[in-house]
Scaffold this motif. Structure first.
Motif, PDB file in Angstrom:
ATOM      1  N   ARG A  23      -7.884  -1.886  -5.630  1.00 34.39           N
ATOM      2  CA  ARG A  23      -6.724  -1.736  -4.485  1.00 34.39           C
ATOM      3  C   ARG A  23      -7.167  -0.682  -3.386  1.00 34.39           C
ATOM      4  O   ARG A  23      -6.239   0.816  -2.982  1.00 34.39           O
ATOM      5  N   SER A  26      -3.646   0.529   1.614  1.00 39.90           N
ATOM      6  CA  SER A  26      -1.911  -0.278   1.040  1.00 39.90           C
ATOM      7  C   SER A  26      -1.883  -0.883   2.545  1.00 39.90           C
ATOM      8  O   SER A  26      -2.490  -0.994   3.312  1.00 39.90           O
ATOM      9  N   TRP A  27      -0.602  -1.024   2.041  1.00 43.12           N
ATOM     10  CA  TRP A  27      -0.078  -1.353   3.716  1.00 43.12           C
ATOM     11  C   TRP A  27       0.403  -0.347   5.161  1.00 43.12           C
ATOM     12  O   TRP A  27      -0.446   1.351   4.508  1.00 43.12           O
ATOM     13  N   TYR A  52      -3.695  -1.046   7.886  1.00 38.92           N
ATOM     14  CA  TYR A  52      -3.722  -1.647   7.017  1.00 38.92           C
ATOM     15  C   TYR A  52      -5.472  -1.917   6.586  1.00 38.92           C
ATOM     16  O   TYR A  52      -6.124  -3.340   5.650  1.00 38.92           O
TER      17      TYR A  52
ATOM     18  N   CYS B  76      -0.342 -11.725  -4.249  1.00 34.23           N
ATOM     19  CA  CYS B  76      -0.053 -10.959  -5.437  1.00 34.23           C
ATOM     20  C   CYS B  76       0.632  -9.871  -5.572  1.00 34.23           C
ATOM     21  O   CYS B  76       1.000  -9.622  -4.369  1.00 34.23           O
ATOM     22  N   CYS B  79       0.535  -6.640  -4.168  1.00 28.99           N
ATOM     23  CA  CYS B  79      -0.619  -6.575  -2.981  1.00 28.99           C
ATOM     24  C   CYS B  79       1.242  -6.871  -1.635  1.00 28.99           C
ATOM     25  O   CYS B  79       1.067  -6.587  -1.186  1.00 28.99           O
TER      26      CYS B  79
END
Lengths: 202, 139
Positions: A23, A26-27, A52, B76, B79
């Motif tokens: 990941r 992130s946002w 993003y 997800c 996410c």
């Protein structure tokens, strides 16, 4: 090449690759904190995503085996993303630089594709240390035995295989991934040692 | 083995290079379709809404308006966490419900909110997903 150098490269590669590819962005405006521990090292990694499209991060690494502590600066850029009704695919460029030496850095690409049931990813990282330059490749496959809804506990059975140009052989091992809400945990075993990875997003 | 896998992933990822364009493409394509009338369907791609889910969602809301958004790439849970966080930054957002199974997000706004698909699509894009259509219902 001595066993000492091989061990250094091995541990650095494990550390960098496994944390970097999880990941990585992130946002917009989101932060991620990660903690990782295995038999030799522990690390704390924080990254922030101004957009993003990219993230900036800093990681503190405590190498218990060699009694070495250092900080690494990292960044990941989203090259492309494919969203469909049932899947998402991402392609990233990533890189990092040790604050201890400008000769220690890495860069590479990471891609993933997932549905609610299946997960696949790959990465290829070129790594440079003060003593060696090498390439590491990794593939992950994952399967969700059940489909969880939003806010429920999600569980994944994962398989990871990796190879670097030094050892030149694939190492494959399973691990489990769980996430619920803002929390994610991965736990696995490799060569009789437990690997633990914890992540929170905020 | 690795090269084969790499090639497969890259092929899968090829459409992604238009990620932003893809999002913007939808954004502009659907722009002319937007209607803010009660119960107006605004996009042909909107899949069937689970009415039971919708009734549960509005059961504790007395008034306002609900945007039902069709979202691509929302596969997800981990996410999708940013969806709630970013929408709740807007004080006019009363409630959100994310459904991974249907690929829909329900957002309840107060009546005074002027809802724009462009604004909604931008928030989803910032979270990594693509909003491809929406329907607006007034309560």
């Amino acid at each position: 090449m001595g066993i000492y150098n091989k061990l250094i490269i091995f541990f650095v590669s494990v550390l960098i690759s496994e944390i970097t590819i999880s990941r990585p962005i992130s946002w917009s405006g989101g932060s991620t904190f990660m903690y990782k521990s295995n038999s030799m090292i522990s690390s704390y990694y924080y990254h922030f995503s101004p957009s993003y499209k990219y993230s900036l991060g800093v990681e503190y690494i405590n190498d218990r085996y060699f009694n070495n502590q250092y900080v690494s600066l990292k960044s990941t850029y989203l090259l492309g993303r494919s969203n469909t009704k049932f899947s998402q695919g991402n392609l990233y460029f990533t890189g990092g630089l040790s604050t201890k030496s400008s000769k220690e850095y890495y860069y590479g690409i990471h891609g993933d594709w997932e549905t609610r049931r299946w997960f696949t990813s790959f990465s290829q990282l070129d790594k440079n240390t003060s003593t060696h330059d090498y390439t590491e490749r990794e593939i992950q496959l994952g399967f969700a035995p059940y489909l969880g809804e939003y806010d429920e506990l999600h569980s994944w059975i994962m398989l990871k295989t990796k190879k670097d140009t030094i050892n030149d052989n694939w190492q494959t091992y399973p691990f489990l991934k769980f996430f619920k809400g803002d929390y994610l945990m991965e736990i696995g075993t490799k060569d009789s040692h437990w690997d633990f990875h914890y992540m929170i997003r905020f | 083995m690795y090269k084969l896998f790499l090639i497969t992933i890259i092929i899968i990822s090829i459409p992604s290079y238009g990620m932003d364009n893809h999002g913007n493409h939808n954004h502009s394509d659907h722009h002319h379709n937007h209607q803010h009338d009660s119960n107006a369907g605004v996009d042909g791609s909107l899949t069937q809404l689970d009415e039971k889910m919708y009734q549960q969602f509005i059961s504790d809301i007395n008034d306002g308006q609900v945007a039902i958004v069709d979202v691509n790439g929302m596969v997800c849970d981990f996410c999708a966490r940013g969806i709630e966080k970013t929408f709740y930054r807007d004080e006019m957002v009363k409630k959100i419900r994310v459904s991974l199974e249907s690929g829909k997000v329900l957002i309840a706004y107060s009546n005074s909110k002027k809802i724009s698909f462009e604004e909604i699509a931008k928030i989803f894009l910032d979270n990594g997903q693509t909003a491809v259509g929406f329907e607006l219902r007034k309560l």
